[in-house]
Enzyme design. Structure first.
Site, mmCIF file in Angstrom:
data_model
loop_
_atom_site.group_PDB
_atom_site.id
_atom_site.type_symbol
_atom_site.label_atom_id
_atom_site.label_comp_id
_atom_site.label_asym_id
_atom_site.label_seq_id
_atom_site.Cartn_x
_atom_site.Cartn_y
_atom_site.Cartn_z
ATOM 1 N N ASP A 42 -18.218 -14.245 -8.359
ATOM 2 C CA ASP A 42 -18.013 -15.215 -9.434
ATOM 3 C C ASP A 42 -16.600 -15.173 -10.004
ATOM 4 O O ASP A 42 -15.832 -14.237 -9.757
ATOM 5 C CB ASP A 42 -19.004 -14.944 -10.574
ATOM 6 C CG ASP A 42 -20.360 -15.592 -10.326
ATOM 7 O OD1 ASP A 42 -20.467 -16.402 -9.395
ATOM 8 O OD2 ASP A 42 -21.308 -15.273 -11.072
ATOM 9 N N LYS A 64 -17.848 -20.078 -11.316
ATOM 10 C CA LYS A 64 -18.225 -21.146 -12.250
ATOM 11 C C LYS A 64 -17.297 -21.043 -13.451
ATOM 12 O O LYS A 64 -17.284 -20.045 -14.156
ATOM 13 C CB LYS A 64 -19.678 -20.991 -12.686
ATOM 14 C CG LYS A 64 -20.692 -21.164 -11.560
ATOM 15 C CD LYS A 64 -22.096 -21.085 -12.107
ATOM 16 C CE LYS A 64 -23.131 -21.303 -11.015
ATOM 17 N NZ LYS A 64 -23.183 -20.199 -10.069
ATOM 18 N N MET A 179 -19.963 -16.935 -24.153
ATOM 19 C CA MET A 179 -19.667 -18.260 -23.583
ATOM 20 C C MET A 179 -19.736 -19.385 -24.623
ATOM 21 O O MET A 179 -20.307 -20.434 -24.363
ATOM 22 C CB MET A 179 -20.639 -18.575 -22.436
ATOM 23 C CG MET A 179 -20.630 -17.553 -21.334
ATOM 24 S SD MET A 179 -21.853 -17.898 -20.043
ATOM 25 C CE MET A 179 -23.372 -17.631 -20.941
#
Length: 511
Positions: A42, A64, A179
């Site tokens: 990732d 991502k 996030m």
């Protein structure tokens, strides 16, 4: 006749890579990477962690980043299943922990549905590690004994949010949001509406646990304004609560001597680790740029014959750790007992080479005071009579002839055993070259002339502000031959001395 079936059973390891600092990778995660045929990793995984995987392993980027997905999740699920069904050992490397606001649970469900064996390898979550590296304990007996962890980035396909930020604002104790930088205004407004005092301390930690770490402190009532004014961006962990005030006492990582200094370590892929680790321990932001690769010598059979006859020599001289590994890799294929080396005495050019020899449970009989070829020859002159003695010199394909010439002039019979060759590393597995070209790097380290030569062959745009740090006079001479100044030179040709010299350089700038 039908096609031969692949009877090997594959497996997929869903592995937590931790919050960013490679030193926080778990031992089990390292073991999985070392066995991998394929690594699917990732955006938030530190690329240096990929060095634990075999060089032959396929590396697939599946990062991502906000709405930019290298591989959509459904396709990624299918990929993990297909790779595993082929009989491969697949490591799905995920930032932080696979199950903490990640898609690890969904991926595991797809693997189970397809009948693919899988294993979950938990990782250290940034929800606790990030605050810890910023000097903020998420719980403390004096101010809170409750921890709430929530995400500021829900599934965009949901019609309604299932997170009630107003309710979270009322909850006692520490709140940690992952996030959520882009949603910070919405989150803080709703927390205030829910009863959270506007003066509640808040801290945002960006690129937590790495040399790029940045911390922004404020209050719920003004943190959005501070973020907008400073241009603070994701990825970041946000901490709400009284524990943020403890940062003034407990901030440790950001006070290290090399904190935030952007550096490149040039070495082989397998060797960069020691220097990188030592610099990171001082807070540096380190990129590993492998500029050379170690390959077998052209005449491997000839080298093997000399290794086989090693017990016939009076001395075996090693000039590098790579030579030691190459020698004993063949030696233990030929012999099962280290005593088969016979009565040969052993000399090493420096402590790094000595350490490598000792890892094979053999002692070094001669080590110079100056850790260069000239120092080794001088040491022989001072302490040993080598006239008519046989010496095997284990060296790389390309090197200066100082040792061979010096010992021969003393009357020794020298056989040069070409143990390996260095070739330029043409791949950029960690993206370090791309980051170097961004112009942000301020210091580059060189640990041998070959790293200098290979670095220069990359034809990079070297900015005027770049600080060049050399492990010793021979390497410095090579740097100057390309028309560059040497800003830092280690007092001794060792990794620790190079690190000490770099630290002293920056400390002197502060005076």
């Amino acid at each position: 006749m039908g096609k031969e079936k692949n009877n090997k059973k594959g497996i997929c390891y869903l592995v937590g890579a931790g919050p960013g600092d490679p030193g926080l990778l778990t031992l089990r995660a390292k073991e999985c990477l070392e066995s991998a045929d394929v690594v699917v990793y990732d955006y938030l995984c530190n690329p240096d962690i990929l060095n634990h995987a075999p060089s032959s392993a396929e590396k697939i980027y599946a990062g991502k980043k906000a709405a930019d997905h290298a591989i959509p999740q459904e396709e990624l699920n299918d990929l993990l299943v297909k790779l595993s069904i082929k009989g491969q050992t697949v490591v799905r490397l995920k930032g932080g922990d696979p199950y903490v606001f990640g898609r690890g649970g969904e991926e595991a469900q797809e693997l189970r549905k397809a009948g693919v064996p899988f294993e979950i390898v938990p990782g250290i979550s940034s929800s606790v590690a990030g605050p810890a590296y910023a000097g903020i304990p998420v719980t403390h007996r004096d101010c809170c004994s409750q921890l709430t962890i929530f995400t500021g980035h829900e599934d965009p396909t949901k019609n309604d949010s299932v997170i009630n930020y107003s309710t979270i604002g009322k909850v006692d104790g520490t709140k940690v949001m992952l996030m959520g930088v882009g949603q910070l205004e919405k989150v803080t407004n709703q927390m205030i509406e829910g009863g959270a005092p506007k003066d509640t301390p808040v801290a945002l930690i960006r690129w937590a646990t790495t040399g790029r770490q940045q911390t922004l402190v404020g209050e719920i009532g003004n943190i959005v304004e501070k973020v907008n004014k400073s241009g603070f961006k994701a990825p970041a962990v946000t901490v709400f609560g009284e524990v943020v005030k403890l940062r003034e006492q407990l901030n440790w990582f950001e006070e290290r001597s090399l904190y935030g200094k952007k550096m490149v370590v040039t070495r082989t892929r397998t060797q960069a680790g020691e220097l990188s680790v030592r610099l990171r321990h001082l807070g540096a932001d380190v990129d590993e740029m492998p500029t050379i690769r170690i390959e077998p010598p052209v005449d491997l059979k000839g080298f093997g014959q000399l290794v086989q006859d090693s017990h016939k020599y009076d001395w075996i001289v090693f000039t590098s750790p790579n030579g030691v590994d190459a020698f004993f890799d063949i030696f233990f294929k030929l012999y099962k007992d280290a005593r088969s080396i016979g009565g040969a005495r052993i000399a090493a050019v420096g402590p790094g080479t000595q350490k490598k020899i000792e890892s094979y449970h053999l002692s070094v009989d001669l080590l110079p005071e100056k850790y260069v070829a000239e120092g080794l020859v001088e040491k022989f002159k001072e302490t040993e009579g080598v006239e008519n003695q046989t010496i095997m010199l284990v060296r790389p394909e390309t090197t200066r002839d100082i040792i061979a010439k010096g010992l021969s002039e003393m009357g020794a019979i020298v056989d040069e055993a070409i143990a390996y060759r260095t070739v330029p590393e043409l791949e950029d597995p960690t993206g370090a070259v791309e980051r170097f070209n961004s112009g942000e790097i301020e210091l580059v380290t060189f640990t041998s002339s070959s790293t200098v030569e290979s670095f220069m062959e990359l034809d990079l745009l070297i900015p005027d502000h770049l600080i060049m740090a050399s492990i010793g006079p021979v390497t410095s001479e090579t740097i100057r031959s390309y028309g560059h100044e040497v800003d830092i030179e280690a007092q001794e040709s060792t990794i620790q001395s190079l690190v000490d010299s770099i630290e002293d350089y920056y400390l002197a700038l502060q005076d």
